[in-house]
Design an enzyme around this catalytic site. Structure first.
Site, PDB file in Angstrom:
ATOM      1  N   GLU A   1       2.529   4.857  -4.046  1.00  0.00           N
ATOM      2  CA  GLU A   1       2.784   5.909  -5.247  1.00  0.00           C
ATOM      3  C   GLU A   1       3.974   6.571  -5.685  1.00  0.00           C
ATOM      4  O   GLU A   1       4.164   7.156  -6.727  1.00  0.00           O
ATOM      5  CB  GLU A   1       1.426   6.769  -5.136  1.00  0.00           C
ATOM      6  CG  GLU A   1       0.061   5.945  -5.569  1.00  0.00           C
ATOM      7  CD  GLU A   1      -0.050   5.207  -3.915  1.00  0.00           C
ATOM      8  OE1 GLU A   1       0.217   5.474  -2.798  1.00  0.00           O
ATOM      9  OE2 GLU A   1      -0.912   4.154  -4.304  1.00  0.00           O
TER      10      GLU A   1
ATOM     11  N   ASP B   1       0.817  -1.370  -0.009  1.00  0.00           N
ATOM     12  CA  ASP B   1       0.097  -0.079  -0.022  1.00  0.00           C
ATOM     13  C   ASP B   1       0.991   1.300   0.052  1.00  0.00           C
ATOM     14  O   ASP B   1       2.033   1.273   0.137  1.00  0.00           O
ATOM     15  CB  ASP B   1      -0.794  -0.056   1.346  1.00  0.00           C
ATOM     16  CG  ASP B   1      -1.880   0.966   1.284  1.00  0.00           C
ATOM     17  OD1 ASP B   1      -2.172   1.626   0.305  1.00  0.00           O
ATOM     18  OD2 ASP B   1      -2.551   1.433   2.535  1.00  0.00           O
TER      19      ASP B   1
ATOM     20  N   ASP C   1      -8.794   3.336  -2.403  1.00  0.00           N
ATOM     21  CA  ASP C   1     -10.007   3.873  -1.560  1.00  0.00           C
ATOM     22  C   ASP C   1     -11.303   4.195  -2.381  1.00  0.00           C
ATOM     23  O   ASP C   1     -11.540   5.354  -2.400  1.00  0.00           O
ATOM     24  CB  ASP C   1      -9.503   4.952  -0.620  1.00  0.00           C
ATOM     25  CG  ASP C   1      -8.384   4.360   0.333  1.00  0.00           C
ATOM     26  OD1 ASP C   1      -8.051   3.156  -0.037  1.00  0.00           O
ATOM     27  OD2 ASP C   1      -7.563   5.256   0.749  1.00  0.00           O
TER      28      ASP C   1
HETATM   29  O1  MIG Z   1      -3.735   5.901   4.818  1.00  0.00           O
HETATM   30  O2  MIG Z   1      -3.793   0.740   5.779  1.00  0.00           O
HETATM   31  O3  MIG Z   1      -5.948   2.182   0.334  1.00  0.00           O
HETATM   32  O4  MIG Z   1      -6.788  -0.197   1.865  1.00  0.00           O
HETATM   33  O5  MIG Z   1      -7.034  -0.145   4.270  1.00  0.00           O
HETATM   34  C1  MIG Z   1      -4.647   4.794   4.855  1.00  0.00           C
HETATM   35  C2  MIG Z   1      -4.810   1.501   5.822  1.00  0.00           C
HETATM   36  C3  MIG Z   1      -3.534   3.819   4.454  1.00  0.00           C
HETATM   37  C4  MIG Z   1      -5.173   2.807   2.516  1.00  0.00           C
HETATM   38  C5  MIG Z   1      -5.356   1.782   1.587  1.00  0.00           C
HETATM   39  C6  MIG Z   1      -6.414   0.969   2.514  1.00  0.00           C
HETATM   40  C7  MIG Z   1      -5.966   0.749   3.973  1.00  0.00           C
HETATM   41  C8  MIG Z   1      -5.352   1.916   4.388  1.00  0.00           C
HETATM   42  N1  MIG Z   1      -4.369   2.649   3.601  1.00  0.00           N
END
Ligand code: MIG
Length: 765
Positions: free
Chosen positions: A401, A398, A481
């Site tokens: 980017e 996650d 999200d």
């Molecule tokens: O700042 O890890 O898209 O699926 O549950 C949020 C917490 C960070 C974004 C991800 C989401 C995940 C969440 N993350």
């Protein structure tokens, strides 16, 4: 260079347009055209694939094609004819217009496509303009909000944390500078082989012209011609790579939440699935399993004995996937090894002046591995041992980017990009962050996949939020999200189908929506179509109500159970589609235009989906709706639920009470199914059920152990002609029989002794 946030910086500088051709010189795979100081190079890589490179100063830089899986030299030399101003392959004709230098493309019937109207450059930018033909439509572009066809829109290629995205948003988590255009009888693809910030304008500025533009010194793109989108994707994925076959369990249902925050909560969730008999294979652990969001640690309070927990889950048939973010906590004073070791081995991205790049993210002040370097990927991949040794079987990447802010996390920080001039990669092999930003998530996923491959002598699951063209080689992708809104349920359909048309087959959106609270009705409808998502994962955010299948009451729970069960029954079919995709790049989830590219009624059809070529869903994505229009393309179709037969080329009105997602099957369809299981391979299949629909069709079922890297496998080819079925197995199957059901006609049980069979179904049986 100015810092850019995804928008191409505006400059008043006029474009310098490519001039006349001075001379044409042949090279072993094509031609180089000299036009004043500039050179334009055409390289024929296949009968339908040509690479075009434009160097304004006449010198082609060594290209670092990080996303290209097969470099030019590795393509088999194909014959082409060169006559003065024309190159011909067995599939296309490329005409060089000399003054000014423009390239025109024709298919075998003389239809034009991808005609240049202009090509040029200015301060650090390069661009090419091409004609849009009447009735031309645009698909692919990776992960995109909005509907299916992107004509008249602008698509920027720049990965970003697309928090709270909506239909109007442009850049998202993935940047895949690839698209397919389609009109009746003609389709072509463009892959812009540039990792820098780039942009497609698909007739937004000038209705009859599309433009590609990049923050780059040199233009480099591939033109792919095809008789249908399938051929474009086959060629595009030969170029950028294909998805390796994932472990079969990854095709089961995944349950996720931010977060199931203690071992007890996880055990409870697992227990609910099993006691309620709702099939589930995977539980995801979100960020709270870590100790203060330090990657490769466990919270001693919440998860005191992860090995024991995961072992228990395993015994109940669950696989564990843990989230891993790229930001490594900056902790000079502690003994947090990933930081100290990473620093000692110089694994983190540095600024041009040599200082460490840092930003604020979940662990607060954090540093970022330079995944462009093979040795850093190796180092990171090895750290995953801390997870695999306690039994973790998949990694979820996650925030890659990469997402970061400029002050302690949780404050109203602004999102800052990496310093654009920070060098990444080893000297001579790398580039600035401006050039490699779009590759950050791609290379993180690569590090995860390569590492898991070394650590585990079997297939693993990798899921990433960010990626670039070719990400399918390393990871599955989910669409970040989304929100618990009907609009987002609807938007997931074209979004996932366009990802499939971009070479990324293993994709899914968070079922139920990530942000916000789903209603029971929304959740039920979402679970129904979620059954068609190649990645079927329910997820929800920290502050939302619980979103598990049973929290909305009995009626919704029963619907969830029914559709998840159907997913498991369809696994032999679905797993075969994954195998096909690993061989040819064909999407698993397809828009109808993929199968019916000459039927313009499919060109805007964003709310009907095909799983493979046979099974079609027409989901309901509005509250209170109990019927909807369904388009049936040419041929004969059957209602999945009732067996009712329809002639195609018409719209019908489907009855769709909450329990029912309209589904249709094509005549000649062959759909191998298995009994319901609570998790993949819970027990051996005693009877394979093959549903066949009268008509003409062929399907090769693929089976293996679902986990080995180079498995033994068997295939069974079915051919149906009217009501006669031929079966050609590659091997015998012990302890299993096959029940072949000719829908609406009859059924026959067949032994799987390895011999070829022919079955005749007569209407009286
Ligand atoms: O700042 O890890 O898209 O699926 O549950 C949020 C917490 C960070 C974004 C991800 C989401 C995940 C969440 N993350």
């Amino acid at each position: 260079m100015p810092q850019v946030f995804g928008k191409l910086p505006t400059t008043r500088q006029p474009w310098i347009s490519l001039g006349n051709v001075d001379h044409i010189e042949k090279h072993d795979r094509g031609v180089i055209l000299t036009c004043g100081t500039a050179k334009l190079k055409l390289t024929i890589l296949a009968a339908n694939l040509v690479r075009v490179q434009l160097a304004p100063q006449g010198e082609f830089l060594p290209r670092r094609s990080w996303a290209v899986n097969r470099p030019d030299e590795e393509w088999e030399q194909v014959p082409f004819e060169l006559e003065e101003n024309e190159i011909r392959t067995s599939q296309i004709r490329v005409v060089i217009q000399r003054s000014p230098c423009r390239i025109q493309w024709f298919d075998q019937s003389g239809q034009p496509f991808a005609h240049d109207t202009d090509m040029g450059w200015r301060m650090g930018q390069i661009a090419c303009w091409k004609r849009i033909e009447t009735e031309e439509h645009f698909y692919g572009f990776g992960e995109r909000a909005g509907l299916l066809d992107k004509r008249s829109e602008v698509k920027t290629n720049w990965t970003k944390d697309a928090l709270d995205y909506d239909a109007i948003d442009d850049e998202m988590y993935q940047a895949i500078p690839f698209f397919i255009t389609l009109r009746p009888q003609l389709t072509y693809g463009i892959f812009l082989n540039i990792t820098h910030l780039s942009q497609f304008d698909l007739g937004a500025s000038e209705p009859g012209i599309w433009r590609m533009q990049a923050q780059s010194q040199e233009l480099d793109y591939y033109v792919i011609h095809g008789d249908a989108p399938a051929q474009i994707l086959e060629t595009y994925t030969a170029l950028t790579g294909r998805m390796p076959l994932p472990p079969k369990w990854a095709l089961g249902y995944h349950q996720c939440r931010w977060s199931y925050e203690t071992a007890e909560v996880v055990q409870q969730i697992a227990h609910e699935f099993r006691s309620r008999k709702i099939p589930c294979d995977v539980i995801h652990f979100d960020i709270d399993y870590m100790n203060g969001y330090r990657v490769f640690t466990w919270s001693p309070k919440r998860f005191p004995d992860p090995a024991k927990l995961i072992q228990q889950l395993k015994q109940e048939g669950f696989k564990t996937v843990t989230i891993v973010d790229p930001g490594v906590k900056y902790e000079p004073d502690g003994d947090y090894l990933p930081y100290h070791e990473g620093l000692a081995k110089d694994c983190f991205v540095r600024n041009a002046d040599g200082s460490l790049v840092y930003g604020y993210v979940w662990p607060d002040k954090a540093v970022f591995p330079d995944f462009l370097r093979a040795e850093v990927r190796q180092w990171w991949g090895e750290w995953q041992r801390t997870l695999t040794e306690v039994g973790v079987e998949g990694i979820w990447n996650d925030m890659n980017e990469p997402a970061l802010t400029d002050r302690p996390f949780g404050d109203e920080g602004v999102h800052i990009p990496f310093p654009m001039d920070a060098p990444q990669g080893n000297p001579g092999e790398g580039g600035t962050h401006a050039e490699t930003h779009n590759l950050y998530g791609y290379n993180m996923a690569r590090a995860s996949a390569e590492g898991l491959r070394q650590l585990r002598d079997q297939r693993s699951f990798v899921l990433t939020r960010s990626g670039f063209a070719g990400i399918q080689r390393w990871s599955a992708v989910w669409t970040g999200d989304n929100q618990s809104l009907w609009e987002h349920l609807e938007m997931s359909l074209p979004m996932l189908m366009n990802l499939g048309l971009s070479g990324v087959s293993f994709v899914g959106s968070d079922i139920g929506g990530f942000a916000g609270n789903a209603t029971g009705e929304l959740f039920a409808r979402w679970m129904q179509i979620g059954m068609f998502y190649p990645l079927m994962r329910g997820h929800s955010s920290l502050t939302t109500a619980q979103h598990e299948p049973w929290v909305f009451g009995e009626r919704v729970e029963a619907i969830c159970r029914e559709y998840i069960e159907l997913r498991y029954q369809l696994l032999p079919y679905l797993y075969t589609l994954f195998w096909q995709s690993s061989q040819t790049g064909a999407p698993i989830l397809r828009p109808l235009l993929y199968e019916y590219p000459n039927d313009s009624k499919t060109y805007h059809l964003h709310d009907q989906l095909l799983l493979g070529s046979y099974l079609m869903a027409a989901p309901v994505y509005r509250p209170g709706v109990e019927c909807r229009a369904v388009y049936l393309p040419e041929g004969t179709w059957f209602d999945w639920w009732t067996g009712e037969k329809y002639e195609g080329n018409q719209h019908i009105l489907a009855h769709a009470p909450l329990e029912r997602m309209p589904m249709y099957v094509k005549a000649g369809a062959i759909i191998p199914m298995q009994p319901v299981m609570q998790y993949v391979d819970e027990h051996p299949i005693a009877q394979l059920k093959v549903r066949i629909y009268p008509g003409v069709g062929e399907f090769t079922l693929y089976e293996d152990d679902g986990r080995s890297l180079n498995p033994d496998y068997r295939t069974t080819t079915f051919q149906v002609n009217d009501t006669i079925v031929k079966i050609q197995p590659s091997h015998a199957v012990r302890d299993r029989t096959m029940l072949v059901k000719m829908v609406g006609v009859g059924e026959q049980s067949v032994s799987e002794d390895g011999s070829a069979k022919q079955l005749n179904f007569h209407s009286h049986t």
